[in-house]
Scaffold this motif. Structure first.
Motif, PDB file in Angstrom:
ATOM      1  N   GLU A  96      40.937  76.341 -58.736  1.00  0.00           N
ATOM      2  CA  GLU A  96      40.816  75.226 -59.686  1.00  0.00           C
ATOM      3  C   GLU A  96      40.398  75.750 -61.044  1.00  0.00           C
ATOM      4  O   GLU A  96      39.415  76.480 -61.190  1.00  0.00           O
ATOM      5  N   LEU A  97      41.185  75.350 -62.027  1.00  0.00           N
ATOM      6  CA  LEU A  97      40.901  75.720 -63.403  1.00  0.00           C
ATOM      7  C   LEU A  97      40.139  74.569 -64.042  1.00  0.00           C
ATOM      8  O   LEU A  97      40.543  73.402 -63.932  1.00  0.00           O
ATOM      9  N   LEU A  98      39.034  74.885 -64.690  1.00  0.00           N
ATOM     10  CA  LEU A  98      38.220  73.869 -65.363  1.00  0.00           C
ATOM     11  C   LEU A  98      38.510  73.929 -66.850  1.00  0.00           C
ATOM     12  O   LEU A  98      38.154  74.902 -67.517  1.00  0.00           O
ATOM     13  N   ASP A  99      39.180  72.920 -67.339  1.00  0.00           N
ATOM     14  CA  ASP A  99      39.495  72.876 -68.770  1.00  0.00           C
ATOM     15  C   ASP A  99      39.448  71.432 -69.226  1.00  0.00           C
ATOM     16  O   ASP A  99      39.845  70.526 -68.495  1.00  0.00           O
ATOM     17  N   VAL A 100      38.990  71.239 -70.456  1.00  0.00           N
ATOM     18  CA  VAL A 100      38.914  69.877 -70.992  1.00  0.00           C
ATOM     19  C   VAL A 100      39.122  69.948 -72.504  1.00  0.00           C
ATOM     20  O   VAL A 100      38.763  70.942 -73.144  1.00  0.00           O
ATOM     21  N   THR A 101      39.730  68.923 -73.046  1.00  0.00           N
ATOM     22  CA  THR A 101      39.785  68.792 -74.503  1.00  0.00           C
ATOM     23  C   THR A 101      39.295  67.408 -74.886  1.00  0.00           C
ATOM     24  O   THR A 101      39.468  66.433 -74.156  1.00  0.00           O
ATOM     25  N   VAL A 102      38.655  67.357 -76.032  1.00  0.00           N
ATOM     26  CA  VAL A 102      38.207  66.096 -76.624  1.00  0.00           C
ATOM     27  C   VAL A 102      38.813  66.034 -78.022  1.00  0.00           C
ATOM     28  O   VAL A 102      38.750  67.016 -78.766  1.00  0.00           O
ATOM     29  N   THR A 103      39.423  64.923 -78.341  1.00  0.00           N
ATOM     30  CA  THR A 103      39.974  64.750 -79.692  1.00  0.00           C
ATOM     31  C   THR A 103      39.542  63.393 -80.214  1.00  0.00           C
ATOM     32  O   THR A 103      39.336  62.453 -79.453  1.00  0.00           O
ATOM     33  N   SER A 104      39.415  63.314 -81.537  1.00  0.00           N
ATOM     34  CA  SER A 104      39.135  62.024 -82.164  1.00  0.00           C
ATOM     35  C   SER A 104      40.444  61.274 -82.321  1.00  0.00           C
ATOM     36  O   SER A 104      41.448  61.833 -82.754  1.00  0.00           O
ATOM     37  N   LEU A 105      40.423  60.019 -81.931  1.00  0.00           N
ATOM     38  CA  LEU A 105      41.635  59.198 -82.093  1.00  0.00           C
ATOM     39  C   LEU A 105      41.599  58.386 -83.384  1.00  0.00           C
ATOM     40  O   LEU A 105      42.549  57.671 -83.679  1.00  0.00           O
TER      41      LEU A 105
ATOM     42  N   THR B  96      36.326  56.379 -81.754  1.00  0.00           N
ATOM     43  CA  THR B  96      37.231  56.448 -80.607  1.00  0.00           C
ATOM     44  C   THR B  96      37.657  57.890 -80.361  1.00  0.00           C
ATOM     45  O   THR B  96      38.047  58.597 -81.290  1.00  0.00           O
ATOM     46  N   PHE B  97      37.573  58.296 -79.091  1.00  0.00           N
ATOM     47  CA  PHE B  97      37.910  59.667 -78.713  1.00  0.00           C
ATOM     48  C   PHE B  97      38.826  59.639 -77.491  1.00  0.00           C
ATOM     49  O   PHE B  97      38.882  58.647 -76.758  1.00  0.00           O
ATOM     50  N   GLU B  98      39.483  60.762 -77.281  1.00  0.00           N
ATOM     51  CA  GLU B  98      40.257  60.936 -76.053  1.00  0.00           C
ATOM     52  C   GLU B  98      39.739  62.171 -75.332  1.00  0.00           C
ATOM     53  O   GLU B  98      39.580  63.234 -75.935  1.00  0.00           O
ATOM     54  N   VAL B  99      39.490  62.015 -74.040  1.00  0.00           N
ATOM     55  CA  VAL B  99      39.037  63.128 -73.198  1.00  0.00           C
ATOM     56  C   VAL B  99      40.150  63.412 -72.192  1.00  0.00           C
ATOM     57  O   VAL B  99      40.597  62.513 -71.481  1.00  0.00           O
ATOM     58  N   THR B 100      40.626  64.651 -72.167  1.00  0.00           N
ATOM     59  CA  THR B 100      41.750  65.015 -71.299  1.00  0.00           C
ATOM     60  C   THR B 100      41.332  66.132 -70.355  1.00  0.00           C
ATOM     61  O   THR B 100      40.793  67.151 -70.793  1.00  0.00           O
ATOM     62  N   ASN B 101      41.574  65.916 -69.069  1.00  0.00           N
ATOM     63  CA  ASN B 101      41.351  66.974 -68.084  1.00  0.00           C
ATOM     64  C   ASN B 101      42.522  67.951 -68.158  1.00  0.00           C
ATOM     65  O   ASN B 101      43.606  67.661 -67.669  1.00  0.00           O
ATOM     66  N   GLN B 102      42.313  69.088 -68.787  1.00  0.00           N
ATOM     67  CA  GLN B 102      43.379  70.077 -68.942  1.00  0.00           C
ATOM     68  C   GLN B 102      43.439  71.028 -67.757  1.00  0.00           C
ATOM     69  O   GLN B 102      44.248  71.961 -67.749  1.00  0.00           O
ATOM     70  N   GLY B 103      42.565  70.801 -66.792  1.00  0.00           N
ATOM     71  CA  GLY B 103      42.563  71.672 -65.627  1.00  0.00           C
ATOM     72  C   GLY B 103      43.668  71.299 -64.655  1.00  0.00           C
ATOM     73  O   GLY B 103      44.521  70.456 -64.941  1.00  0.00           O
ATOM     74  N   ASN B 104      43.652  71.929 -63.500  1.00  0.00           N
ATOM     75  CA  ASN B 104      44.706  71.677 -62.516  1.00  0.00           C
ATOM     76  C   ASN B 104      44.170  71.017 -61.259  1.00  0.00           C
ATOM     77  O   ASN B 104      44.827  71.016 -60.225  1.00  0.00           O
ATOM     78  N   GLY B 105      42.983  70.465 -61.353  1.00  0.00           N
ATOM     79  CA  GLY B 105      42.421  69.752 -60.217  1.00  0.00           C
ATOM     80  C   GLY B 105      41.602  68.575 -60.713  1.00  0.00           C
ATOM     81  O   GLY B 105      41.315  68.466 -61.905  1.00  0.00           O
ATOM     82  N   PRO B 106      41.223  67.686 -59.798  1.00  0.00           N
ATOM     83  CA  PRO B 106      40.413  66.541 -60.211  1.00  0.00           C
ATOM     84  C   PRO B 106      39.023  66.989 -60.644  1.00  0.00           C
ATOM     85  O   PRO B 106      38.425  67.866 -60.020  1.00  0.00           O
TER      86      PRO B 106
ATOM     87  N   ASP C 161      45.475  66.676 -65.812  1.00  0.00           N
ATOM     88  CA  ASP C 161      46.255  66.184 -66.953  1.00  0.00           C
ATOM     89  C   ASP C 161      45.958  64.734 -67.331  1.00  0.00           C
ATOM     90  O   ASP C 161      46.566  64.217 -68.249  1.00  0.00           O
ATOM     91  N   GLU C 162      45.046  64.084 -66.616  1.00  0.00           N
ATOM     92  CA  GLU C 162      44.750  62.690 -66.970  1.00  0.00           C
ATOM     93  C   GLU C 162      43.883  62.631 -68.226  1.00  0.00           C
ATOM     94  O   GLU C 162      43.006  63.465 -68.427  1.00  0.00           O
ATOM     95  N   ALA C 163      44.155  61.635 -69.045  1.00  0.00           N
ATOM     96  CA  ALA C 163      43.384  61.445 -70.275  1.00  0.00           C
ATOM     97  C   ALA C 163      42.806  60.046 -70.281  1.00  0.00           C
ATOM     98  O   ALA C 163      43.439  59.104 -69.806  1.00  0.00           O
ATOM     99  N   ILE C 164      41.593  59.904 -70.809  1.00  0.00           N
ATOM    100  CA  ILE C 164      41.004  58.575 -70.977  1.00  0.00           C
ATOM    101  C   ILE C 164      40.525  58.433 -72.412  1.00  0.00           C
ATOM    102  O   ILE C 164      40.194  59.408 -73.088  1.00  0.00           O
ATOM    103  N   THR C 165      40.498  57.179 -72.851  1.00  0.00           N
ATOM    104  CA  THR C 165      39.961  56.863 -74.168  1.00  0.00           C
ATOM    105  C   THR C 165      38.499  56.478 -74.012  1.00  0.00           C
ATOM    106  O   THR C 165      38.145  55.722 -73.111  1.00  0.00           O
ATOM    107  N   VAL C 166      37.673  57.039 -74.884  1.00  0.00           N
ATOM    108  CA  VAL C 166      36.224  56.847 -74.814  1.00  0.00           C
ATOM    109  C   VAL C 166      35.745  56.331 -76.167  1.00  0.00           C
ATOM    110  O   VAL C 166      36.191  56.806 -77.207  1.00  0.00           O
TER     111      VAL C 166
END
Lengths: 326, 161
Positions: free
Chosen positions: A64-73, A88-98, A151-156
């Motif tokens: 499992e790769l642990l990766d995340v990105t946060v961007t301002s929307l 408003t921000f977007e948080v995206t799981n860039q890893g390959n597992g939950p 690869d799931e992204a949520i808005t925060v």
């Protein structure tokens, strides 16, 4: 150990493709826990005909790769005045597992003209991209997202309070940081046994955490009204005598970087004068005296009313009307 | 190491050894194949040179490079001819872009073969396009003959998707 060699004395048979051609949709990376299996086979001819032999099968499990990105929307600095503001921000799981992520909002950023107070962090539960109080879930401390699929992204949303006393155009940044719950660290850091299906979890290129900055800019807007009058008497002079026409000019000056909403300018007709029908005008354009058909209405009894609506800072509007001295 | 499961294929050769074993033994393959996989670890030494090493794939994640190897040997007394080693490329990896351009590959599950540059695949819109490394489903190597006692190794590099 892999020194053992397996011999399969099979009769001649065609090589069977061990894998189907169509792969599942692999987005950003093969899923954690995937087994990669590899078997070679060989055919050859000896004196008796064509023979086939398979190798052993080697297996490797993808970790499992642990990766995340946060961007301002937010497209730019969010205009704000004292009170609540939402970033408003977007948080995206860039890893390959939950993986779930701990969120931290920091309002104390070097260079801030003023500092906000972080009230809460909320998830865009209904997915409309806008903070809806009472609908979008407010995270409780420690603010942690649900488990995001690969690869799931949520808005925060980060909800802050802008303090009283901020001056126009002052700016303030708020940082949102997301950290993988499993752990963070230098790329390559391994968390043994904490990945999918008991595999390892490995910190990826992002360090398994990321920070984005949202910006606020104070939009403090003021309105100044100035009223002037000019007289034209029946004889061509400027004396105030019965029959003199007095033209009033009201100048509305909106200052500041923000805007004002529902700006309505009203004035009464002075005692001893009578409104000259059909003389109301806004920026040189005539308005009718009737209500409801345009921005203005006027009558001798109720005076004049002009609805300027939303006016941005820097705008100047002039309202004119005439009265006749009784 | 717990992460690696190198399995021996379940089907063993000796399942049906009859009483007169010598006859069967004579028909056993003189050819042995031994597969292995290694991760390619790249580092920079004190002098600033890039050093690559093949290591056990303890920890692998998307983007990592693997090398699949197959060792072959002819342990028999006779030469074998038209020796073809075929390796299916696992779904989870793609053939590395720097693989030998002359490598014989298939992009259709082993139906047709050739150098990658000679192959095409149907694109999403139905038109044919040149095949790419990621399209490769199988690789294979052909030797005219393997003499008794000869051995060697074939390998291909792959990147985890």
């Amino acid at each position: 150990m892999n020194t053992q060699t397996i011999i399969k004395p099979l009769l001649a048979s065609s090589i069977v493709a061990a894998f189907t051609i169509s792969s599942p949709a692999l987005a950003e990376g093969v899923s954690a826990g995937t087994l990669i299996e590899n078997t070679a086979s060989a055919t050859y001819e000896d004196g008796e005909g064509t023979k086939t032999v398979d190798s052993n099968t080697v297996q490797v499990r993808v970790d499992e790769l642990l990766d995340v990105t946060v961007t301002s929307l937010d497209s730019g600095a969010v205009g704000a005045s004292p009170g609540e503001a939402v970033l408003t921000f977007e948080v995206t799981n860039q890893g390959n597992g939950p993986e779930a992520f701990v969120l931290t909002a920091n309002p104390v950023v070097t260079g801030n003209d003023f500092e906000t107070v972080v009230e809460s962090i909320a998830v865009d539960t209904n997915g409309n991209g806008t903070y809806d109080p009472g609908v979008d879930e407010i995270l409780t401390a420690p603010e942690t997202t649900a488990e995001l699929a690969a690869d799931e992204a949520i808005t925060v949303f980060v909800i802050v309070t802008v303090p009283d006393g901020v001056a126009d155009t002052e700016e303030s940044n708020v940082e949102l940081t997301a950290e993988a719950v499993t752990g963070t660290g230098a790329p390559g850091t391994s968390f043994d046994g904490q990945g999918v299906n008991g595999g390892d979890a490995i910190v990826g290129a992002t360090g398994a955490d990321d920070t984005a900055t949202g910006s606020l800019i104070a939009g403090i807007t003021t309105v100044d009204l100035d009223k002037a009058v000019s007289l034209v008497d029946p004889f061509g002079g400027d004396s105030a005598v019965p029959g003199t026409v007095a033209t009033f000019t009201i100048t509305a000056v909106v200052s500041g970087s923000g805007s004002v909403d529902a700006l309505v300018v009203t004035d009464i007709i002075p005692d001893g004068t009578t409104y000259a029908d059909g003389t109301l005008a806004l920026d040189g354009d005539a308005l009718t005296d009737a209500a409801g058909d345009d921005a203005g209405e006027a009558s001798d009894a109720d005076g004049i009313t002009v609805d300027l609506g939303t006016v941005a800072g820097g705008a100047i509007h002039q309202i004119t009307f005439d009265v006749t001295i009784d | 190491m717990k992460n690696i499961t190198k399995m021996v294929a379940a089907l063993l050769a000796f399942a049906a050894v009859p009483a007169a074993g010598s006859a069967v033994a004579q028909s056993q393959s003189p050819i042995t194949l031994s597969g292995d996989v290694k991760a390619v670890e790249t580092s920079v030494d004190a002098a600033g040179n890039t050093v690559t090493r093949l290591v056990e794939p303890d920890v692998i994640v998307p983007g990592d490079r693997l090398v699949f190897t197959t060792d072959y040997a002819n342990n028999g007394a006779e030469a074998v001819d038209n020796f073809v080693v075929t390796n299916a490329v696992p779904d989870a990896v793609r053939l590395a872009g720097d693989a030998d351009p002359a490598l014989t590959v298939s992009v259709d599950g082993g139906e047709t073969w050739g150098a990658l540059s000679s192959l095409t695949v149907a694109g999403e819109d139905g038109t044919m396009r040149a095949a790419a490394h990621a399209d490769v489903t199988h690789v294979r190597w052909t030797l005219e003959s393997v003499a008794p006692g000869d051995n060697g190794r074939v390998e291909y590099p792959a990147i985890i998707r």
